[in-house]
Design a protein around this motif. Structure first.
Motif, PDB file in Angstrom:
ATOM      1  N   MET A   3       0.623  -1.109   0.009  1.00 31.71           N
ATOM      2  CA  MET A   3      -0.600  -0.404  -0.127  1.00 31.71           C
ATOM      3  C   MET A   3       0.372   1.435  -0.083  1.00 31.71           C
ATOM      4  N   GLN A   4       1.757   1.125   0.522  1.00 28.41           N
ATOM      5  CA  GLN A   4       2.495   1.762   0.749  1.00 28.41           C
ATOM      6  C   GLN A   4       3.701   2.737  -0.346  1.00 28.41           C
ATOM      7  N   LYS A   5       3.514   1.795  -1.153  1.00 29.40           N
ATOM      8  CA  LYS A   5       4.506   1.912  -2.985  1.00 29.40           C
ATOM      9  C   LYS A   5       3.203   2.557  -3.543  1.00 29.40           C
ATOM     10  N   TYR A   6       2.526   1.860  -3.219  1.00 22.55           N
ATOM     11  CA  TYR A   6       0.980   3.387  -4.502  1.00 22.55           C
ATOM     12  C   TYR A   6       1.002   4.184  -3.768  1.00 22.55           C
ATOM     13  N   LYS A   7       1.344   4.775  -2.761  1.00 21.57           N
ATOM     14  CA  LYS A   7       0.980   6.296  -2.037  1.00 21.57           C
ATOM     15  C   LYS A   7       2.641   6.689  -2.374  1.00 21.57           C
ATOM     16  N   LEU A   8       3.085   6.236  -2.502  1.00 19.06           N
ATOM     17  CA  LEU A   8       4.256   6.928  -3.486  1.00 19.06           C
ATOM     18  C   LEU A   8       4.223   7.400  -4.786  1.00 19.06           C
ATOM     19  N   ILE A   9       3.745   6.207  -5.237  1.00 20.86           N
ATOM     20  CA  ILE A   9       3.413   6.257  -7.014  1.00 20.86           C
ATOM     21  C   ILE A   9       3.045   7.988  -7.277  1.00 20.86           C
ATOM     22  N   ILE A  10       1.436   8.193  -6.315  1.00 18.41           N
ATOM     23  CA  ILE A  10       0.421   8.964  -6.609  1.00 18.41           C
ATOM     24  C   ILE A  10       0.892  10.232  -6.052  1.00 18.41           C
ATOM     25  N   TYR A  11       1.705   9.889  -4.867  1.00 17.84           N
ATOM     26  CA  TYR A  11       3.040  11.973  -4.595  1.00 17.84           C
ATOM     27  C   TYR A  11       3.567  11.639  -5.854  1.00 17.84           C
ATOM     28  N   LEU A  12       4.597  10.728  -6.329  1.00 21.11           N
ATOM     29  CA  LEU A  12       6.140  11.100  -7.357  1.00 21.11           C
ATOM     30  C   LEU A  12       4.596  11.776  -8.445  1.00 21.11           C
ATOM     31  N   LYS A  13       3.180  10.795  -8.524  1.00 16.39           N
ATOM     32  CA  LYS A  13       2.863  12.072 -10.303  1.00 16.39           C
ATOM     33  C   LYS A  13       2.505  13.328  -9.917  1.00 16.39           C
ATOM     34  N   LEU A  14       1.838  13.256  -8.923  1.00 17.33           N
ATOM     35  CA  LEU A  14       1.108  14.995  -8.097  1.00 17.33           C
ATOM     36  C   LEU A  14       2.523  15.523  -8.258  1.00 17.33           C
ATOM     37  N   ALA A  15       3.846  15.612  -8.161  1.00 21.73           N
ATOM     38  CA  ALA A  15       4.753  16.720  -7.873  1.00 21.73           C
ATOM     39  C   ALA A  15       5.279  16.690  -9.411  1.00 21.73           C
ATOM     40  N   VAL A  16       5.086  15.566  -9.829  1.00 18.02           N
ATOM     41  CA  VAL A  16       5.698  15.610 -11.826  1.00 18.02           C
ATOM     42  C   VAL A  16       4.930  16.252 -12.141  1.00 18.02           C
ATOM     43  N   ILE A  17       3.735  16.463 -11.971  1.00 15.37           N
ATOM     44  CA  ILE A  17       2.826  17.522 -12.896  1.00 15.37           C
ATOM     45  C   ILE A  17       3.305  18.901 -12.372  1.00 15.37           C
ATOM     46  N   PRO A  18       2.307  19.366 -11.897  1.00 14.88           N
ATOM     47  CA  PRO A  18       3.325  20.741 -11.426  1.00 14.88           C
ATOM     48  C   PRO A  18       4.860  21.267 -12.144  1.00 14.88           C
ATOM     49  N   ILE A  19       5.871  20.326 -11.904  1.00 19.79           N
ATOM     50  CA  ILE A  19       7.249  20.641 -12.421  1.00 19.79           C
ATOM     51  C   ILE A  19       6.925  20.521 -14.025  1.00 19.79           C
ATOM     52  N   ILE A  20       6.192  19.713 -14.579  1.00 18.14           N
ATOM     53  CA  ILE A  20       5.970  19.688 -16.061  1.00 18.14           C
ATOM     54  C   ILE A  20       5.401  21.263 -16.573  1.00 18.14           C
ATOM     55  N   ILE A  21       4.447  21.692 -15.641  1.00 15.32           N
ATOM     56  CA  ILE A  21       4.073  22.355 -16.111  1.00 15.32           C
ATOM     57  C   ILE A  21       5.020  23.741 -16.166  1.00 15.32           C
ATOM     58  N   PHE A  22       5.485  24.161 -14.629  1.00 17.01           N
ATOM     59  CA  PHE A  22       6.355  25.130 -14.653  1.00 17.01           C
ATOM     60  C   PHE A  22       7.464  24.851 -14.867  1.00 17.01           C
ATOM     61  N   VAL A  23       8.289  24.241 -15.873  1.00 15.73           N
ATOM     62  CA  VAL A  23       9.186  24.604 -16.884  1.00 15.73           C
ATOM     63  C   VAL A  23       8.114  24.621 -17.689  1.00 15.73           C
ATOM     64  N   SER A  24       7.676  23.807 -18.677  1.00 12.87           N
ATOM     65  CA  SER A  24       6.499  24.758 -19.670  1.00 12.87           C
ATOM     66  C   SER A  24       6.502  25.874 -20.305  1.00 12.87           C
ATOM     67  N   LEU A  25       6.047  26.564 -18.858  1.00 11.64           N
ATOM     68  CA  LEU A  25       6.211  27.639 -18.536  1.00 11.64           C
ATOM     69  C   LEU A  25       7.427  28.497 -18.441  1.00 11.64           C
ATOM     70  N   LEU A  26       8.297  28.047 -18.542  1.00  9.00           N
ATOM     71  CA  LEU A  26       9.574  29.259 -18.171  1.00  9.00           C
ATOM     72  C   LEU A  26      10.529  28.366 -19.694  1.00  9.00           C
ATOM     73  N   VAL A  27      10.027  27.926 -20.312  1.00 11.27           N
ATOM     74  CA  VAL A  27      10.582  27.404 -21.771  1.00 11.27           C
ATOM     75  C   VAL A  27       9.812  28.674 -22.825  1.00 11.27           C
ATOM     76  N   TRP A  28       8.760  28.095 -22.541  1.00  9.71           N
ATOM     77  CA  TRP A  28       7.337  29.738 -23.349  1.00  9.71           C
ATOM     78  C   TRP A  28       7.911  30.674 -22.901  1.00  9.71           C
ATOM     79  N   MET A  29       8.428  30.839 -21.782  1.00  8.28           N
ATOM     80  CA  MET A  29       8.853  32.759 -21.587  1.00  8.28           C
ATOM     81  C   MET A  29      10.059  32.809 -22.354  1.00  8.28           C
ATOM     82  N   TYR A  30      11.015  31.598 -22.504  1.00  8.91           N
ATOM     83  CA  TYR A  30      12.577  32.421 -22.981  1.00  8.91           C
ATOM     84  C   TYR A  30      11.798  32.122 -24.469  1.00  8.91           C
ATOM     85  N   PHE A  31      11.347  31.390 -25.221  1.00  8.41           N
ATOM     86  CA  PHE A  31      10.659  32.259 -26.455  1.00  8.41           C
ATOM     87  C   PHE A  31      10.256  32.697 -26.879  1.00  8.41           C
ATOM     88  N   LYS A  32       9.543  33.757 -26.608  1.00  6.27           N
ATOM     89  CA  LYS A  32       8.558  34.370 -26.040  1.00  6.27           C
ATOM     90  C   LYS A  32       9.255  36.031 -26.077  1.00  6.27           C
TER      91      LYS A  32
END
Length: 122
Positions: free
Chosen positions: A1-30
């Motif tokens: 059960m702990q393993k599944y919670k860790l996977i969910i937390y990692l997925k939840l952490a990865v999504i904001p990081i992807i959004i943040f990096v995407s915004l930085l890339v967009w601002m650079y090219f803009k």
């Protein structure tokens, strides 16, 4: 059960990081990746007002629209001065970054303006 919670937390952490990096890339090219130097003749200029903000808009004779706005990433805070120095009917060499995206009312941003001297000798 702990393993599944860790996977969910990692997925939840990865999504904001992807959004943040995407915004930085967009601002650079803009702000840096799309730099162009153009020659335009000014057809009109006006201030487009919103409820909490306004934009300085310049329309070229060929129909293209440009915005003059302050940009913290380029340390440019002279948009009012640039807008004031533009005269309708004159030609300018401008340096712009950004793209025209109609859906978001985005225009290429003018960073530098140099008036082209009239060849007629007036």
């Amino acid at each position: 059960m702990q393993k599944y919670k860790l996977i969910i937390y990692l997925k939840l952490a990865v999504i904001p990081i992807i959004i943040f990096v995407s915004l930085l890339v967009w601002m650079y090219f803009k702000n840096y990746g799309s730099k162009q130097t153009l020659t335009i003749e000014v057809k009109e200029k006006y201030i487009k007002n919103y409820t909490d903000d306004s934009k300085y808009i310049v329309i070229a004779k060929n129909g293209n629209a440009y915005e003059i706005s302050d940009t913290i990433f380029r340390l440019k805070f002279n948009s009012t001065d640039l807008f004031a120095m533009i005269d309708i009917g004159k030609q300018y060499k401008i340096t712009v970054t950004g793209y025209r995206i109609h859906l978001f009312s985005m225009y290429p941003n003018i960073h530098e303006i140099v008036e082209i001297a009239n060849e007629g000798g007036y």
